[in-house]
Design a protein around this motif. Structure first.
Motif, PDB file in Angstrom:
ATOM      1  N   PRO A 204      42.976  25.437  53.773  1.00  0.00           N
ATOM      2  CA  PRO A 204      44.008  25.338  52.737  1.00  0.00           C
ATOM      3  C   PRO A 204      45.336  25.924  53.207  1.00  0.00           C
ATOM      4  CG  PRO A 204      42.114  26.621  51.964  1.00  0.00           C
ATOM      5  CD  PRO A 204      41.844  26.263  53.378  1.00  0.00           C
ATOM      6  N   LEU A 205      46.431  25.397  52.657  1.00  0.00           N
ATOM      7  CA  LEU A 205      47.766  25.942  52.928  1.00  0.00           C
ATOM      8  C   LEU A 205      48.099  26.946  51.812  1.00  0.00           C
ATOM      9  CD1 LEU A 205      49.396  22.590  54.062  1.00  0.00           C
ATOM     10  CD2 LEU A 205      49.198  24.655  55.477  1.00  0.00           C
ATOM     11  N   PRO A 206      49.003  27.908  52.073  1.00  0.00           N
ATOM     12  CA  PRO A 206      49.221  28.978  51.082  1.00  0.00           C
ATOM     13  C   PRO A 206      49.940  28.512  49.818  1.00  0.00           C
ATOM     14  CG  PRO A 206      50.789  29.154  52.892  1.00  0.00           C
ATOM     15  CD  PRO A 206      49.845  28.060  53.266  1.00  0.00           C
ATOM     16  N   ARG A 207      49.561  29.142  48.697  1.00  0.00           N
ATOM     17  CA  ARG A 207      50.271  28.930  47.430  1.00  0.00           C
ATOM     18  C   ARG A 207      51.005  30.226  47.149  1.00  0.00           C
ATOM     19  NH1 ARG A 207      46.185  25.828  48.605  1.00  0.00           N
ATOM     20  NH2 ARG A 207      45.260  24.489  47.033  1.00  0.00           N
ATOM     21  N   LEU A 222      55.065  27.811  52.306  1.00  0.00           N
ATOM     22  CA  LEU A 222      54.189  26.638  52.419  1.00  0.00           C
ATOM     23  C   LEU A 222      54.714  25.687  53.499  1.00  0.00           C
ATOM     24  CD1 LEU A 222      52.019  24.601  51.457  1.00  0.00           C
ATOM     25  CD2 LEU A 222      53.569  23.951  49.596  1.00  0.00           C
ATOM     26  N   LYS A 223      56.027  25.482  53.481  1.00  0.00           N
ATOM     27  CA  LYS A 223      56.663  24.580  54.453  1.00  0.00           C
ATOM     28  C   LYS A 223      56.479  25.119  55.883  1.00  0.00           C
ATOM     29  CE  LYS A 223      60.853  25.244  55.096  1.00  0.00           C
ATOM     30  NZ  LYS A 223      62.202  25.628  54.661  1.00  0.00           N
ATOM     31  N   THR A 224      56.671  26.444  56.058  1.00  0.00           N
ATOM     32  CA  THR A 224      56.537  27.041  57.390  1.00  0.00           C
ATOM     33  C   THR A 224      55.075  27.000  57.856  1.00  0.00           C
ATOM     34  OG1 THR A 224      58.369  28.475  56.840  1.00  0.00           O
ATOM     35  CG2 THR A 224      57.093  29.103  58.769  1.00  0.00           C
ATOM     36  N   ALA A 225      54.146  27.237  56.915  1.00  0.00           N
ATOM     37  CA  ALA A 225      52.715  27.188  57.274  1.00  0.00           C
ATOM     38  C   ALA A 225      52.356  25.787  57.772  1.00  0.00           C
ATOM     39  CB  ALA A 225      51.855  27.567  56.067  1.00  0.00           C
ATOM     40  N   LEU A 226      52.899  24.777  57.102  1.00  0.00           N
ATOM     41  CA  LEU A 226      52.625  23.390  57.537  1.00  0.00           C
ATOM     42  C   LEU A 226      53.243  23.136  58.911  1.00  0.00           C
ATOM     43  CD1 LEU A 226      51.513  20.509  56.749  1.00  0.00           C
ATOM     44  CD2 LEU A 226      53.858  19.988  56.049  1.00  0.00           C
ATOM     45  N   LEU A 227      54.458  23.648  59.096  1.00  0.00           N
ATOM     46  CA  LEU A 227      55.154  23.465  60.389  1.00  0.00           C
ATOM     47  C   LEU A 227      54.303  24.009  61.541  1.00  0.00           C
ATOM     48  CD1 LEU A 227      57.969  22.743  61.799  1.00  0.00           C
ATOM     49  CD2 LEU A 227      58.454  25.173  61.619  1.00  0.00           C
ATOM     50  N   GLN A 263      50.177  18.691  49.483  1.00  0.00           N
ATOM     51  CA  GLN A 263      50.346  18.235  48.087  1.00  0.00           C
ATOM     52  C   GLN A 263      49.540  19.116  47.137  1.00  0.00           C
ATOM     53  OE1 GLN A 263      51.867  14.852  46.802  1.00  0.00           O
ATOM     54  NE2 GLN A 263      50.014  13.860  46.126  1.00  0.00           N
ATOM     55  N   GLN A 264      48.299  19.443  47.540  1.00  0.00           N
ATOM     56  CA  GLN A 264      47.446  20.270  46.681  1.00  0.00           C
ATOM     57  C   GLN A 264      48.076  21.653  46.472  1.00  0.00           C
ATOM     58  OE1 GLN A 264      43.556  21.672  48.120  1.00  0.00           O
ATOM     59  NE2 GLN A 264      42.698  20.150  46.731  1.00  0.00           N
ATOM     60  N   ALA A 265      48.574  22.255  47.557  1.00  0.00           N
ATOM     61  CA  ALA A 265      49.154  23.599  47.448  1.00  0.00           C
ATOM     62  C   ALA A 265      50.432  23.570  46.604  1.00  0.00           C
ATOM     63  CB  ALA A 265      49.453  24.148  48.847  1.00  0.00           C
ATOM     64  N   ALA A 266      51.295  22.579  46.832  1.00  0.00           N
ATOM     65  CA  ALA A 266      52.566  22.517  46.099  1.00  0.00           C
ATOM     66  C   ALA A 266      52.314  22.303  44.612  1.00  0.00           C
ATOM     67  CB  ALA A 266      53.434  21.385  46.668  1.00  0.00           C
ATOM     68  N   VAL A 267      51.425  21.367  44.296  1.00  0.00           N
ATOM     69  CA  VAL A 267      51.178  21.048  42.882  1.00  0.00           C
ATOM     70  C   VAL A 267      50.418  22.189  42.202  1.00  0.00           C
ATOM     71  CG1 VAL A 267      50.044  19.412  41.306  1.00  0.00           C
ATOM     72  CG2 VAL A 267      51.382  18.563  43.248  1.00  0.00           C
TER      73      VAL A 267
END
Ligand code: KG4
Ligand code: ZN
Length: 361
Positions: A204-207, A222-227, A263-267
């Motif tokens: 999972p990515l961070p919320r 979240l954006k940096t974790a994805l990067l 998408q899951q983390a952002a929403v």
């Protein structure tokens, strides 16, 4: 009965619409500039304002034609005059002033963000008018420039109770789409890619929830974790930073799974803040009668589904705009202007274009 011509040019959509009684759009014309900005990977303000200038007259004419009205049938001219890109706003504001002055019609400046909170009240041409918005409401605007929660006591009355401390959610989507090489415009492309992926196949990515009672948002983590997940740990510092990998080093399945995890983390983060806000308003004896969602990201498939589920679980009506009224449009401007007109809140010909939401008068 009122018949209002709305004009919207705050960013990269040139739009005009005729709305009757603040509820029924008789026309809704939107000329998107995506093609013009695609090669730059984002909106270029100078290109945007020039394109508005080239298109605005035809778009207004088409909105009147589609609605089957002439300029003399119009009761007022409304324009989104804040917030936005100043060069873009000026095109719409100048067009609206010219019409108001030459035809002797009232001029109404409209706050673009507040208008997003009204879009769900409007019926598209030929469609049934949606159930009325009830107040007080909890409002959520999620767009390229805003991620904010509002206590909304009427169409023209919204108090901010939470906002982003860094990126807006739409901005995070746009940047994430670049990282995943998902295409342009980023938000809708990433949404589509996410629907093909499975978030459970990747970590999972961070919320980011911030403090326990915070109604603010933060999406930069979240954006940096994805990067880092896509490109690996950065090498070097500042302008010398390089990455060992890129999206091309991942399989299409892996990219879709990462899109789904994003998408899951952002929403999740947005839904959690909506729940917090509803609970806090109830605790203050100001329970929301409904949830009103607006802005480009209200077109997002996961956000639409999860907010409707939340409404069902809490027995709370949820108002989402029809898809064409999620992104920037002029129907929301003309619709909200109906309420300003009946409140006597018209403007003079010195109406300014403002980069921020401050009224300035
Ligand atoms: O409201 P809007 O048209 O312009 C602003 O006022 O900012 O919102 C545009 C934003 C962009 O960031 C775009 O990527 C995002 O809305 N967006 C989406 C989706 N459709 C548009 N984000 C996620 N999922 C979508 N389906
Ligand atoms: Zn917008």
């Amino acid at each position: 009965m009122t018949c209002i011509l709305g004009i919207e040019t705050s960013c990269d959509e040139t739009a005009a619409s005729v709305v009757q009684d603040g509820l029924a759009a008789r026309s809704n014309v939107i000329a998107s500039q995506h093609q013009l900005h695609r090669e730059y990977g984002g909106v270029v303000p100078e290109i945007a304002s020039r394109a508005h200038l080239e298109r605005i007259s035809d778009i207004i004419e088409q909105a009147l034609d589609d609605a089957g009205v002439s300029m003399s049938d119009i009761d007022a001219v409304a324009v989104g005059n804040r917030p936005g890109l100043i060069g873009s706003l000026l095109v719409g504001v100048s067009a609206a002033k010219s019409i108001a002055w030459s035809m002797g019609k009232p001029l109404i400046g409209v706050d673009h963000v507040q208008a997003h909170l009204y879009a769900a009240a409007i019926a598209l041409p030929g469609k049934e008018v949606p159930p009325p918005l009830s107040y007080p409401a909890l409002g959520l605007v999620v767009s390229g420039g805003h991620s904010s929660l509002y206590h909304v006591s009427g169409p023209c009355d919204a108090v901010t109770i939470g906002s982003t401390i860094d990126d807006a959610v739409g901005e995070a989507y746009d940047k994430a789409a670049v990282i995943l090489d998902a295409g342009y415009p980023g938000g809708p492309k990433l949404d589509k890619l996410a629907q093909q992926g499975d978030a459970s196949q990747v970590d999972p990515l961070p919320r980011s929830m911030l403090d326990a009672d915070s109604l603010n948002f933060s999406f930069s983590g979240l954006k940096t974790a994805l990067l880092y997940r896509v490109r690996g740990k950065p090498q070097g510092r500042g302008s010398d930073t390089t990455f060992l990998k890129s999206a091309a080093d991942h399989s299409p399945e892996e990219l879709a799974n990462l899109a789904a995890a994003f998408q899951q983390a952002a929403v999740d983060a947005v839904i959690k803040k909506i729940e917090r806000a509803l609970d806090q308003l109830s605790a203050k004896n100001q329970p929301a009668q409904c949830l009103i969602v607006g802005g480009g990201v209200s077109a997002n498939s996961a956000l639409r589904r999860r907010s409707l589920e939340l409404g069902e679980a809490r027995d709370l009506p949820v108002h989402l705009p029809p898809m064409p009224l999620c992104v920037d449009n002029a129907a929301m401007i003309a619709g909200l202007a109906h309420h300003l007109l009946i409140n006597g809140q018209c403007d003079t010909l010195d109406l300014p274009a403002l980069a921020t939401s401050k009224r300035g008068r």
